[in-house]
Design a protein around this motif. Structure first.
Motif, short mmCIF file in Angstrom:
data_model
loop_
_atom_site.label_atom_id
_atom_site.label_comp_id
_atom_site.label_asym_id
_atom_site.label_seq_id
_atom_site.Cartn_x
_atom_site.Cartn_y
_atom_site.Cartn_z
N THR A 152 12.43 49.30 -60.51
CA THR A 152 12.45 50.42 -59.75
C THR A 152 12.42 51.72 -60.65
O THR A 152 12.44 52.62 -60.00
CB THR A 152 13.19 50.35 -58.57
N ASN A 153 12.68 51.28 -61.78
CA ASN A 153 13.06 52.62 -62.55
C ASN A 153 14.17 53.42 -61.86
O ASN A 153 14.13 54.42 -61.90
CB ASN A 153 12.10 53.69 -63.06
N GLY B 213 9.74 50.04 -63.63
CA GLY B 213 9.15 50.65 -62.33
C GLY B 213 8.06 49.87 -61.61
O GLY B 213 7.50 50.36 -60.57
N SER B 214 7.72 48.70 -62.09
CA SER B 214 6.37 48.09 -61.47
C SER B 214 6.89 47.27 -60.44
O SER B 214 5.84 46.64 -59.77
CB SER B 214 5.82 47.39 -62.54
#
Lengths: 456, 456
Positions: free
Chosen positions: A146-147, A197-198
């Motif tokens: 999710t960063n 974040g992917s």
């Protein structure tokens, strides 16, 4: 037994959960609107190694089964909720931690809990700064997916700022490495940032190489009470202008303070316009900094300022902020926002939260990471009442649009998950959506990695 | 007049260079092995706006003309050298700078010179840390294209750590934006990191949103002379272990010191094993830090340590390091390495440089960014002598392999350019090369963006 459990059990043995009541514990993350799946509707694999992940993703590609990578299930967006018929691939048991104090890196498995990594680094006088509010429960794999941000970002940045390289298992089972272990390195395209974040839509992270920094001093705290929102925002601006950047600048608006006081007496005055919590961890200067912050907060209009002289007191002052999430949870069903706007527009955002709540007849609270413009407003509703549910949905939509108008985004740190998919396409625009789908197709041509999440 | 000049002139007017003697000035970057092209062999467009870039890339796609994006031509790898028949697209004239002190970001055109941005930020009490040795000449567009590092990276990281978002014109003329202006934001895949370091092979950066940090104090310097390489490396380890990370840790080996003294008297002793230059810019503590560094360097075995009390003296101590590049340039033709290894393996790397030089009968120097394991060894040769040239090429190859064995990479910060393409595929491996080519094809299906550079 779920459809794929027997076949996977033949390949992975006791890594595969066969008891539906155990599997049920893997059904949902912390998304308040999560669908209620039974443990019969999906298959759980608890990977212990990269090889387990490879085997699972190879099987999934062969049989075209959707895969939901799962960490510690603290996501608030549904990114890690089981899908009917899916394989839930938990990396929670992959908890290796290796600290290299000379290179100042940590090499960790995705299941390592954020605070465990912090403790392992601290034993070497080093720190891993990213600290989501859920740091005692959330795992590094989820943080990378999710960063994740958190409370310290105002000074230390987000997860992406600390990920130097990744080992990722791609759909089909190929193992790839991104980035590097050296301090610098520019050979070829760096795909690290693409995977951070992917949200499990491109592959499964099986190892992360993380940059560590020297440990700061124990943080000291200043707590300021403001009579109005305008004064609170003047306080935020004053903190933003500090040369010695605070390591934390957290906002609690009036309704958040009421919710916390309803939950327990944390000493907040009723009827305040807002509270700011500010910390410094600057080596040798934390006490001096929080005194200076206190002076600046008073000048900005704070009517009451408390400064902690030692860490125990500093922690105590932060206690009220810490119970915000449980205090809001007990209030009932809510939509959790995660908008981020330029810090200079924060006052307008909070004003909008309250106006939108009033317009839709909903209780609204607004708190979060004021230092970087990332707040978590909540709209409360009655989930037994369709009109109330629809009003909350409309309020969520209104606020996202307000954030866009202020130059902001629908998600600062929680990610898109399944919650924010409806807004993502509009934020990105048609051409960017097409591009992002093409990027996804490059890594996941079968479209089986966490389908319906994270991408428009 | 080059073949495309007339057609482009009709579209872009005086942005197109028609005088071959002027165009000749755009033929090469600082790559010592650059081919000598005349100004007749390529077409130069000097873009002044995003629209100029769009028009040029649209024309290039229609006519399938290779495009070489070009900044300030300080690359040492040939990444920005003109190709026969190409359009050289210079963004040097796109020099807008906007500083937002509240959000602490700079929004800049790609042509802005690194030190000009630093000065603009400093006027607001802010800093843009990345500082390649060529900072007074190199442009931000080139810094982004190579993910440039420099001297301060040991404390402040590299260009990628400061790029929050980009505006990029893609082949064919589509304008895309990556990243964000807010402090946090995780909506969709972040393609920023993909473009940083992509060496003009995916598109042309027309704007960069850069994170700024509070300005440190003026840096003070400690200079330590060591009798042996082993002692010098003990000094590096001591600096690496400092809690207050130095803002600069630079190494000059014995042969580098000889080269500098041959160039001018910068006060270095002949016959030393090595020199370390160390700085601190920590607010309020620079003088204290450099004294502590000096004590630690002495304990590590330095036989002579000088500490600068003020900035003028500090700059003077750094003067010798600053003239390293000109001092090496006048020595004659050389291959410039840019390997980066784990800091703990640095001593082995320097030993290898000298051993490889001896083995091939070549003069070898080794200096650079010791604090992050990124050195720039040089092998000198006689370009009129084929055997000597071949020996230098073989030495370069030997050293890359030595760096790999030590866990390093062929390029820490200069990029691949055309110089390191032969080694890139071996470093990345076959599967990764295929993946990176697929990524390139997604953005540049015609393969016209800086062909033959940056990608295997």
């Amino acid at each position: 037994m779920p459809s794929h459990a027997a076949a996977l059990r033949a390949l992975l043995g006791d890594r595969v959960v066969t008891d539906p009541s155990v599997a049920a514990g893997f059904a949902a993350d912390a998304y308040p609107q999560a669908a209620a799946l039974t443990g019969e509707e999906f298959t759980v694999v608890r990977a212990r190694s990269r090889e387990d992940v490879v085997t699972t993703l190879r099987y999934a590609a062969t049989h075209r089964v959707p895969v939901v990578p799962q960490g510690a299930r603290t996501a608030t967006t549904g990114a890690a909720c089981a899908l009917p018929g899916s394989i839930v691939l938990s990396t929670a048991a992959m908890t290796s931690v290796e600290i290299d104090p000379v290179e100042r890196v940590a090499v960790v498995g995705p299941g390592v809990i954020n605070t465990h990594l912090k403790a392992a680094a601290a034993a070497h006088g080093l720190a891993y700064p990213p600290d989501p509010a859920s740091s005692s429960m959330c795992s590094i794999g989820g943080n990378v997916a999710t960063n994740a941000g958190g409370l310290c970002c105002v000074k230390y940045g987000v997860t992406a700022d600390y990920v130097r390289g990744l080992e990722v298992v791609l759909p089909g089972g190929e193992v790839m490495r991104t980035g590097r272990r050296t301090a610098k390195g520019v050979a070829g395209y760096d795909l690290t940032g693409l995977f951070v974040g992917s949200e499990g839509t491109l592959g499964v992270v099986t190892e992360a190489v993380l940059r560590l920094v020297p440990l700061g001093d124990p943080a000291l705290t200043a707590l300021a009470v403001f009579p109005t929102l305008t004064a609170t925002m003047a306080g935020v601006a004053a903190m933003r202008a500090q040369r010695h950047t605070p390591s934390l600048v957290e906002l609690l608006d009036g309704p958040s303070l009421e919710a916390i006081q309803d939950y327990g007496d944390y000493g907040f005055p009723r009827g305040a316009g807002g509270v700011l919590l500010v910390q410094s961890d600057r080596p040798g200067h934390a006490a001096q900094d929080v005194q200076e912050y206190a002076t600046a907060l008073t000048a900005a209009g704070a009517t009451e300022v408390a400064v902690a002289d030692d860490q125990a007191e500093a922690d105590l002052l932060l206690e009220g902020r810490r119970v915000l999430n449980p205090a809001l949870k007990v209030r009932g069903p809510r939509f959790i926002e995660d908008v981020c706007v330029p810090v200079g527009r924060l006052g307008e955002l909070v004003t909008q939260v309250h106006a939108i709540g009033r317009r839709h007849g909903l209780e609204a609270t607004c708190g979060g990471h004021a230092g970087d413009g990332n707040l978590h407003p909540c709209f409360f509703y009655d989930d037994a009442d369709e009109a109330s549910t629809a009003a909350a949905r409309a309020a969520f939509d209104d606020l996202v649009r307000a954030a866009w108008t202020l130059g902001g985004t629908v998600t600062g740190e929680h990610g898109v998950g399944q919650q924010k998919v409806p807004w993502l396409a509009e934020e990105l625009g048609e051409a960017e959506v097409a591009r992002q789908r093409a990027v996804k197709a490059l890594f996941d041509p079968l479209g089986i990695m966490n389908p319906g999440r994270g991408i428009a």
